[in-house]
Design a protein around this motif. Structure first.
Motif, PDB file in Angstrom:
ATOM      1  N   GLN A 127       0.843  -1.198   0.000  1.00 20.61           N
ATOM      2  CA  GLN A 127       0.000   0.000   0.000  1.00 20.61           C
ATOM      3  C   GLN A 127       0.881   1.253   0.000  1.00 20.61           C
ATOM      4  O   GLN A 127       0.644   2.191  -0.775  1.00 20.61           O
ATOM      5  CB  GLN A 127      -0.896   0.007   1.231  1.00 20.61           C
ATOM      6  N   ASN A 128       1.901   1.278   0.838  1.00 24.35           N
ATOM      7  CA  ASN A 128       2.778   2.443   0.935  1.00 24.35           C
ATOM      8  C   ASN A 128       3.530   2.681  -0.366  1.00 24.35           C
ATOM      9  O   ASN A 128       3.725   3.831  -0.776  1.00 24.35           O
ATOM     10  CB  ASN A 128       3.746   2.291   2.099  1.00 24.35           C
ATOM     11  N   GLU A 129       3.945   1.606  -1.031  1.00 23.86           N
ATOM     12  CA  GLU A 129       4.622   1.748  -2.321  1.00 23.86           C
ATOM     13  C   GLU A 129       3.695   2.408  -3.342  1.00 23.86           C
ATOM     14  O   GLU A 129       4.119   3.293  -4.091  1.00 23.86           O
ATOM     15  CB  GLU A 129       5.076   0.384  -2.834  1.00 23.86           C
ATOM     16  N   VAL A 130       2.436   1.978  -3.367  1.00 22.77           N
ATOM     17  CA  VAL A 130       1.468   2.549  -4.301  1.00 22.77           C
ATOM     18  C   VAL A 130       1.212   4.020  -3.979  1.00 22.77           C
ATOM     19  O   VAL A 130       1.191   4.868  -4.874  1.00 22.77           O
ATOM     20  CB  VAL A 130       0.150   1.735  -4.286  1.00 22.77           C
ATOM     21  N   VAL A 131       1.036   4.325  -2.701  1.00 26.23           N
ATOM     22  CA  VAL A 131       0.750   5.702  -2.295  1.00 26.23           C
ATOM     23  C   VAL A 131       1.941   6.609  -2.611  1.00 26.23           C
ATOM     24  O   VAL A 131       1.772   7.707  -3.153  1.00 26.23           O
ATOM     25  CB  VAL A 131       0.350   5.772  -0.807  1.00 26.23           C
ATOM     26  N   VAL A 132       3.148   6.175  -2.300  1.00 22.79           N
ATOM     27  CA  VAL A 132       4.324   6.991  -2.595  1.00 22.79           C
ATOM     28  C   VAL A 132       4.466   7.191  -4.097  1.00 22.79           C
ATOM     29  O   VAL A 132       4.793   8.294  -4.556  1.00 22.79           O
ATOM     30  CB  VAL A 132       5.594   6.371  -1.976  1.00 22.79           C
ATOM     31  N   ASP A 133       4.185   6.154  -4.879  1.00 25.87           N
ATOM     32  CA  ASP A 133       4.236   6.284  -6.331  1.00 25.87           C
ATOM     33  C   ASP A 133       3.220   7.329  -6.811  1.00 25.87           C
ATOM     34  O   ASP A 133       3.519   8.147  -7.685  1.00 25.87           O
ATOM     35  CB  ASP A 133       3.975   4.925  -6.985  1.00 25.87           C
ATOM     36  N   ALA A 134       2.029   7.316  -6.219  1.00 22.92           N
ATOM     37  CA  ALA A 134       1.000   8.301  -6.580  1.00 22.92           C
ATOM     38  C   ALA A 134       1.442   9.711  -6.192  1.00 22.92           C
ATOM     39  O   ALA A 134       1.288  10.663  -6.977  1.00 22.92           O
ATOM     40  CB  ALA A 134      -0.327   7.955  -5.907  1.00 22.92           C
ATOM     41  N   ILE A 135       2.001   9.863  -5.011  1.00 22.38           N
ATOM     42  CA  ILE A 135       2.468  11.179  -4.556  1.00 22.38           C
ATOM     43  C   ILE A 135       3.580  11.683  -5.473  1.00 22.38           C
ATOM     44  O   ILE A 135       3.584  12.844  -5.897  1.00 22.38           O
ATOM     45  CB  ILE A 135       2.944  11.118  -3.093  1.00 22.38           C
ATOM     46  N   ALA A 136       4.525  10.813  -5.800  1.00 22.24           N
ATOM     47  CA  ALA A 136       5.624  11.207  -6.688  1.00 22.24           C
ATOM     48  C   ALA A 136       5.090  11.574  -8.073  1.00 22.24           C
ATOM     49  O   ALA A 136       5.570  12.535  -8.694  1.00 22.24           O
ATOM     50  CB  ALA A 136       6.656  10.090  -6.787  1.00 22.24           C
ATOM     51  N   GLY A 137       4.088  10.841  -8.551  1.00 19.74           N
ATOM     52  CA  GLY A 137       3.505  11.151  -9.853  1.00 19.74           C
ATOM     53  C   GLY A 137       2.830  12.507  -9.876  1.00 19.74           C
ATOM     54  O   GLY A 137       2.999  13.286 -10.827  1.00 19.74           O
ATOM     55  N   VAL A 138       2.071  12.806  -8.841  1.00 19.89           N
ATOM     56  CA  VAL A 138       1.414  14.112  -8.755  1.00 19.89           C
ATOM     57  C   VAL A 138       2.460  15.218  -8.611  1.00 19.89           C
ATOM     58  O   VAL A 138       2.356  16.273  -9.242  1.00 19.89           O
ATOM     59  CB  VAL A 138       0.395  14.133  -7.590  1.00 19.89           C
ATOM     60  N   ALA A 149       5.488  15.186  -9.774  1.00 20.62           N
ATOM     61  CA  ALA A 149       6.111  15.359 -11.093  1.00 20.62           C
ATOM     62  C   ALA A 149       5.209  16.154 -12.028  1.00 20.62           C
ATOM     63  O   ALA A 149       5.695  17.022 -12.776  1.00 20.62           O
ATOM     64  CB  ALA A 149       6.427  13.995 -11.706  1.00 20.62           C
ATOM     65  N   THR A 150       3.914  15.893 -11.988  1.00 20.23           N
ATOM     66  CA  THR A 150       2.979  16.612 -12.856  1.00 20.23           C
ATOM     67  C   THR A 150       2.966  18.100 -12.536  1.00 20.23           C
ATOM     68  O   THR A 150       3.043  18.945 -13.439  1.00 20.23           O
ATOM     69  CB  THR A 150       1.567  16.016 -12.740  1.00 20.23           C
ATOM     70  N   TYR A 151       2.878  18.437 -11.269  1.00 19.84           N
ATOM     71  CA  TYR A 151       2.920  19.850 -10.881  1.00 19.84           C
ATOM     72  C   TYR A 151       4.255  20.485 -11.259  1.00 19.84           C
ATOM     73  O   TYR A 151       4.305  21.613 -11.760  1.00 19.84           O
ATOM     74  CB  TYR A 151       2.684  20.023  -9.377  1.00 19.84           C
ATOM     75  N   ALA A 152       5.347  19.772 -11.021  1.00 14.72           N
ATOM     76  CA  ALA A 152       6.677  20.318 -11.331  1.00 14.72           C
ATOM     77  C   ALA A 152       6.823  20.580 -12.828  1.00 14.72           C
ATOM     78  O   ALA A 152       7.353  21.624 -13.226  1.00 14.72           O
ATOM     79  CB  ALA A 152       7.758  19.361 -10.837  1.00 14.72           C
ATOM     80  N   ARG A 153       6.329  19.659 -13.660  1.00 15.57           N
ATOM     81  CA  ARG A 153       6.378  19.882 -15.115  1.00 15.57           C
ATOM     82  C   ARG A 153       5.557  21.101 -15.512  1.00 15.57           C
ATOM     83  O   ARG A 153       5.859  21.766 -16.498  1.00 15.57           O
ATOM     84  CB  ARG A 153       5.856  18.648 -15.866  1.00 15.57           C
ATOM     85  N   GLY A 154       4.537  21.413 -14.728  1.00 16.04           N
ATOM     86  CA  GLY A 154       3.704  22.578 -14.999  1.00 16.04           C
ATOM     87  C   GLY A 154       4.289  23.878 -14.482  1.00 16.04           C
ATOM     88  O   GLY A 154       3.655  24.931 -14.589  1.00 16.04           O
TER      89      GLY A 154
END
Length: 158
Positions: free
Chosen positions: A40-51, A53-58
């Protein structure tokens, strides 16, 4: 403190609260400090990192507000230009935990265990700020100061 840091930023900034990602799990939630929460923590951290990255690219600076265990820092190291780890002394950490709202983690065992994990950061030790003696406003000011000095830039691990 993270909210103050993002709100008072000179550049566009996002305050990303990691607890919201855990609260979004409606069925099958496992308290993240338990060993059986690893997947669960791996999935959540992956989601947090993805979000993040999206904001940073913006074009946004992202202030990630939450406990990210040292073993989960690699996805953020790949994204971050700078990293600050706030690590108050254990006594200050436990005192702050006692003041948390109902339903938030106050259990001394997991808090002590997580604090111990942050005691061994290896090459990231230079990124630690002891915030135990600072209030939220002072901590935000200190983080701004060290970031402006450029002392907390990450060197790519790739």
């Amino acid at each position: 403190m993270a909210g103050l840091l993002a709100t008072g930023a000179e550049r566009p900034a996002v305050h990303l609260v990691t607890d919201q990602f855990y609260r979004a799990i409606r069925t099958g939630f496992v308290p993240p400090f338990l060993p059986e929460a690893q997947r669960q923590n791996e999935v959540v951290v992956d989601a947090i990192a993805g979000v993040t990255a999206t904001y940073a690219r913006g074009g946004y600076d992202v202030v990630v507000d939450g406990i990210v265990g040292p073993w989960f820092l690699d996805p953020f190291r790949a994204l971050a230009g700078e990293l600050v780890v706030l690590r108050p002394a254990l006594g200050a950490t436990l005192e702050r935990a006692r003041g948390r709202a109902d339903g938030e983690l106050k259990d001394v065992g997991p808090i002590t265990g997580m604090h111990a994990a942050f005691a061994r950061l290896g090459d990231l030790e230079a990124h630690v700020v002891d915030s135990g003696h600072l209030d939220a406003e002072q901590t935000a000011a200190e983080v701004r100061r060290v970031l402006a000095a450029g002392a907390h830039r990450l060197i790519s691990v790739r």
